[in-house]
Enzyme design. Structure first.
Site, PDB file in Angstrom:
ATOM      1  N   LYS A 121       0.761  -1.315  -0.049  1.00 17.94           N
ATOM      2  CA  LYS A 121       0.005  -0.061  -0.026  1.00 17.94           C
ATOM      3  C   LYS A 121       0.880   1.420   0.027  1.00 17.94           C
ATOM      4  O   LYS A 121       1.833   1.224   0.853  1.00 17.94           O
ATOM      5  CB  LYS A 121      -0.730  -0.099   1.317  1.00 17.94           C
ATOM      6  CG  LYS A 121      -1.846   1.239   1.384  1.00 17.94           C
ATOM      7  CD  LYS A 121      -2.779   0.856   2.705  1.00 17.94           C
ATOM      8  CE  LYS A 121      -4.135   2.018   2.660  1.00 17.94           C
ATOM      9  NZ  LYS A 121      -4.898   2.000   3.601  1.00 17.94           N
ATOM     10  N   SER A 167     -10.079   2.009   2.733  1.00 22.26           N
ATOM     11  CA  SER A 167      -9.092   2.833   1.961  1.00 22.26           C
ATOM     12  C   SER A 167      -8.164   1.842   0.955  1.00 22.26           C
ATOM     13  O   SER A 167      -7.435   2.380   0.111  1.00 22.26           O
ATOM     14  CB  SER A 167      -8.237   3.659   2.876  1.00 22.26           C
ATOM     15  OG  SER A 167      -7.376   3.124   3.819  1.00 22.26           O
ATOM     16  N   SER A 191     -10.553  -0.087   6.867  1.00 19.10           N
ATOM     17  CA  SER A 191      -9.853   0.213   5.747  1.00 19.10           C
ATOM     18  C   SER A 191      -9.230  -1.229   5.125  1.00 19.10           C
ATOM     19  O   SER A 191      -8.791  -1.274   4.076  1.00 19.10           O
ATOM     20  CB  SER A 191      -8.835   1.238   5.644  1.00 19.10           C
ATOM     21  OG  SER A 191      -9.640   2.369   5.471  1.00 19.10           O
TER      22      SER A 191
END
Lengths: 95, 493
Positions: free
Chosen positions: B78, B156, B180
Site C-alpha cells: 500500500k 481505503s 480500511s
C-alpha cells in the site's frame, strides 16, 4: 452547535488551509452535517468515565536518554522542496 | 497446475521449496499480470526492477535451503508504507515526489523474509475514504463486475484489495483505521485481518489517526493471512506503542477445530434497513459455526450506535495533528508563491493545493473539535464514549465469549461515482460494523462468505479479544471451510 461563515473561516485559518470566500458557505454546511451527526454523543451518560488515553493498557517503555540517531543531514534534506547550504529554505519570516 | 498468479502464498511457498517453480518465474508471471491490469489502476508505482532483484536473491536463499515462509512471494505494498527510494505518497498530491530515505518496519520485515515487492498500491488519500475515490491517482477499480458499471473495490486499501482479488500479487499490505482492510476485503471476495492495536509496528507508515491505525495483510485465504501476519508482527523499539509480546505461530493455530468455542451475535448490529441478503448471510455464518461445534449466544454491545460519531471526532482530531507536518518545508509539495508571500501564505496555499477535499474536510473538523472551547464538548466526550465502547467488549469477553460474528459491510460493492452526490455521512456509514473494533483496539477479520443476488461477494467479520489473533484466525478458518467461497472475478480487464 451551528457553524457560521466566520467560524468556518477561522477554522480554515487555524488549519492553515486556504479556502476561497465563495467556498465558505459549502464548507460551513459540511461542518454542520458532520457535527450534527456527532451530536448524538450527547445522549450518552459519561458520568465518572475517564477519557481513554491508551487503547491497550500498556506502560510506555523507557530507555537510556542517549543519542540513538543523527548525522544524516543529506538524508534529512533530500526531500525538501527548497534546501540551501544545509538548511531548509522558507520565505522571509522577519522583516 | 493452476496459473502461477492464482497460487496462494502457502501453495507458492511449498512449490518454491520443492523447486517446482522459481521465485523469478513466479515474479515474472505477476509482473506480466500487473502490466495487463492498468484498467484496474491498482498498482500506481510499479517496481519491476526491485522485484526481479529480490526474486533472484530469494532463489539463492531457496537453493541454500534457508527460506522463510515469504521467501520469493510477490506482494503489493500500500502506498501508505514508506519504502526506501520508491515513491510513497499516501495517494496525496502533497507528497508528490517524496522518496523516503528509510524503510518502514513492516516492509523491512517482509523483505528480510525474502518477500518480493511488485510496486505500490492505490488507496484513498491518507487512508481517508471507503471507496478509493479520494486518491490523487484516480479510482482503483474492483475486478468484480456484474454489468456495465465499474465498481469500487472499497477503501481505503482499495488498490490492495483489487490487486489480490485480480491475481496481480499473492498478497498485499493494508492498513485499517476504521475498516480500511476489512471493508475492501469484503467488497472483493478476499480475506483481510486488522490485528490487535500494537501487534504490528506503525513506524514508517504515514500516520492518519495514531491511536486507531494498524497494518495487516490482505490475502486470498485465512492461511495466507496467518502466514503474512506473523511476518509483519512483532515488537519494534521505533514504535513505542508496539507490544513487546511474543508472536505466536498463527499458521499452527489453524486446526479448524472450534468445538466448545462460544460465538457472540451482537443484537445492536442488526441495523434498521439492513438488506435481507446481509441478514441471511449472517444467520448462515452463525449456523456454519454451530455446525462446527461452536455455541452461539446472543450478546449486547449497548454503545455500538455511538461508535461512528465517536470515530468522526477522534480520527479527524488525530489527523489534524498528524497532518500538520505537511507544511511545504521538509518534504513533498510546496505551492508556487506570489511576490511578498510569507510563511503563512506558504502553508495555506501548499495545503490547499496538496490536500484533496475529503482530507481538507477532516483536518478542519479535527481542528475545530480540538480548538479552545470545544475540546471538552467534542474530543473529551468522544474519548469517554470510546472507553464505554471498549468496556462493552470487555464485558462480553469476560462472560466467556471467544469471538463475535457480524456482517463485514452493510452492502456489497457499489458503483464508482454513485456516492458523489451524497453527503459525507453516507460514505462514513460503510464502516458501521468495523469501526467499533478500531476504537476498542481489537483484532477483526473479514472472510468472504457468499455472493449477493447480483453475484457480488459479501463478507462476514469475526472479532476477538486482544492478542488472540491465533484463535480468531482458527475460527475464521473454520468459517472459511464451511462457506467454501471459491468464486473469482472473471477477467475482463
Amino acid at each position: 452547535m451551528s457553524i457560521d461563515l466566520e467560524t468556518a473561516r477561522k477554522v480554515a485559518h487555524l488549519a492553515r488551509i486556504r479556502v476561497e470566500e465563495d467556498r465558505l458557505p459549502a464548507l460551513a454546511a459540511e461542518f454542520n452535517a458532520i457535527l450534527g451527526f456527532v451530536e448524538q454523543l450527547n445522549e450518552v451518560d459519561v458520568t465518572g468515565v475517564e477519557p481513554m488515553t491508551s487503547v491497550t493498557p500498556m506502560r510506555l517503555k523507557r530507555r537510556e536518554d542517549v543519542v540513538t540517531d543523527g548525522n544524516r543531514q543529506a538524508a534529512v534534506l533530500a526531500n525538501a522542496p527548497d534546501a540551501r547550504e544545509g538548511f531548509f529554505a522558507v520565505p522571509k519570516v522577519v522583516e | 497446475m493452476t496459473a502461477l498468479t492464482d497460487l496462494t502464498i502457502a501453495g507458492a511457498r511449498d512449490c518454491l521449496r520443492k523447486g517446482e517453480v522459481t521465485a523469478t518465474e513466479l515474479t515474472e508471471a505477476c509482473i506480466t499480470a500487473v502490466e495487463a491490469a492498468d484498467t484496474l489502476n491498482a498498482f500506481v508505482h510499479k517496481t519491476p526492477d526491485i522485484a526481479r532483484a529480490q526474486a533472484a536473491a530469494a532463489d539463492q536463499r531457496l537453493k541454500a535451503g534457508d527460506a522463510p515462509d515469504l521467501c520469493g512471494i510477490p506482494l503489493g505494498i500500500k502506498d501508505l508504507f514508506c519504502t526506501r527510494g520508491v515513491p510513497s505518497q499516501a495517494a496525496s498530491r502533497i507528497l508528490q515526489g517524496f522518496r523516503p530515505e528509510y524503510e518502514s518496519t513492516v516492509t523491512q520485515q517482509l523483505f528480510d523474509q525474502g518477500a518480493v515487492m511488485l510496486g505500490k498500491l492505490n488507496m484513498d488519500e491518507f487512508a481517508m475514504g471507503s471507496s478509493n475515490e479520494t486518491s490523487c491517482y484516480g479510482d482503483a477499480v474492483n475486478p468484480w463486475r456484474v454489468d456495465d458499471r465499474l465498481l469500487t473495490p472499497g477503501g481505503s486499501s482499495g488498490g490492495s484489495a483489487a490487486a489480490v482479488a485480480a491475481g496481480l500479487c499473492l498478497g498485499a499490505t493494508g492498513t485499517d483505521t476504521g475498516g480500511s482492510i476489512r471493508q475492501p476485503a469484503a467488497f472483493t471476495g478476499i480475506t483481510g485481518i486488522k490485528p490487535t492495536y500494537g501487534r504490528v509496528s506503525r513506524w514508517g507508515i504515514v500516520a492518519f489517526a495514531s491511536s486507531l491505525d494498524q497494518a495487516g495483510p490482505m490475502t486470498r485465504d485465512v492461511r495466507d493471512a496467518a502466514i503474512m501476519l506473523a511476518a509483519m508482527s512483532g515488537h519494534d523499539p521505533k514504535d513505542s506503542t508496539s507490544a513487546d509480546l511474543p508472536v505466536p505461530d498463527f499458521e499452527a493455530a489453524l486446526t479448524g477445530d472450534i468445538r466448545g468455542q462460544t460465538i457472540g451475535i451482537p443484537r445492536e448490529y442488526r441495523m434498521d434497513g439492513m438488506p435481507p441478503e446481509i441478514e441471511a448471510l449472517w444467520s448462515r455464518g452463525a449456523e456454519m459455526l454451530r455446525d462446527g461445534g461452536a455455541r452461539i449466544v446472543d450478546i449486547s454491545l449497548p454503545h455500538t450506535k455511538y461508535a461512528l460519531p465517536a470515530y468522526y471526532v477522534i480520527a479527524p482530531a488525530e489527523a489534524s495533528s498528524n497532518l500538520a507536518r505537511y507544511d511545504g518545508v521538509r518534504f513533498g509539495h510546496r505551492a508556487t508563491l506570489a511576490q511578498g508571500d510569507g510563511v503563512t501564505e506558504m502553508y495555506e496555499k501548499t495545503r490547499a493545493e496538496g490536500f484533496g477535499p475529503e482530507v481538507q474536510r477532516r483536518v478542519m473538523v479535527g481542528t475545530y473539535v480540538l480548538s479552545a472551547g470545544f475540546y471538552d464538548a467534542y474530543y473529551n466526550r468522544a474519548r469517554r464514549v470510546r472507553a464505554l465502547i471498549r468496556r462493552d467488549f470487555e464485558a462480553v469477553f469476560a462472560d466467556g465469549v471467544d469471538a463475535i460474528l457480524t456482517p463485514a459491510t452493510p452492502s456489497a460493492a457499489f458503483g464508482l461515482g454513485e456516492m458523489a452526490a451524497a453527503d459525507p455521512i453516507q460514505m462514513y456509514l460503510n464502516d458501521v460494523f468495523t469501526v467499533t473494533v478500531n476504537l476498542a483496539g481489537l483484532p477483526g477479520i473479514s472472510v468472504p462468505a457468499g455472493l449477493d443476488a447480483n453475484g457480488l461477494p459479501l463478507g462476514l467479520q469475526l472479532i476477538g479479544p486482544p492478542w488472540e489473533e491465533g484463535d480468531l484466525l482458527n475460527i475464521a478458518y473454520s468459517l472459511e471451510r464451511a462457506a467454501n467461497f471459491v468464486e473469482k472475478p472473471s477477467r475482463w480487464w
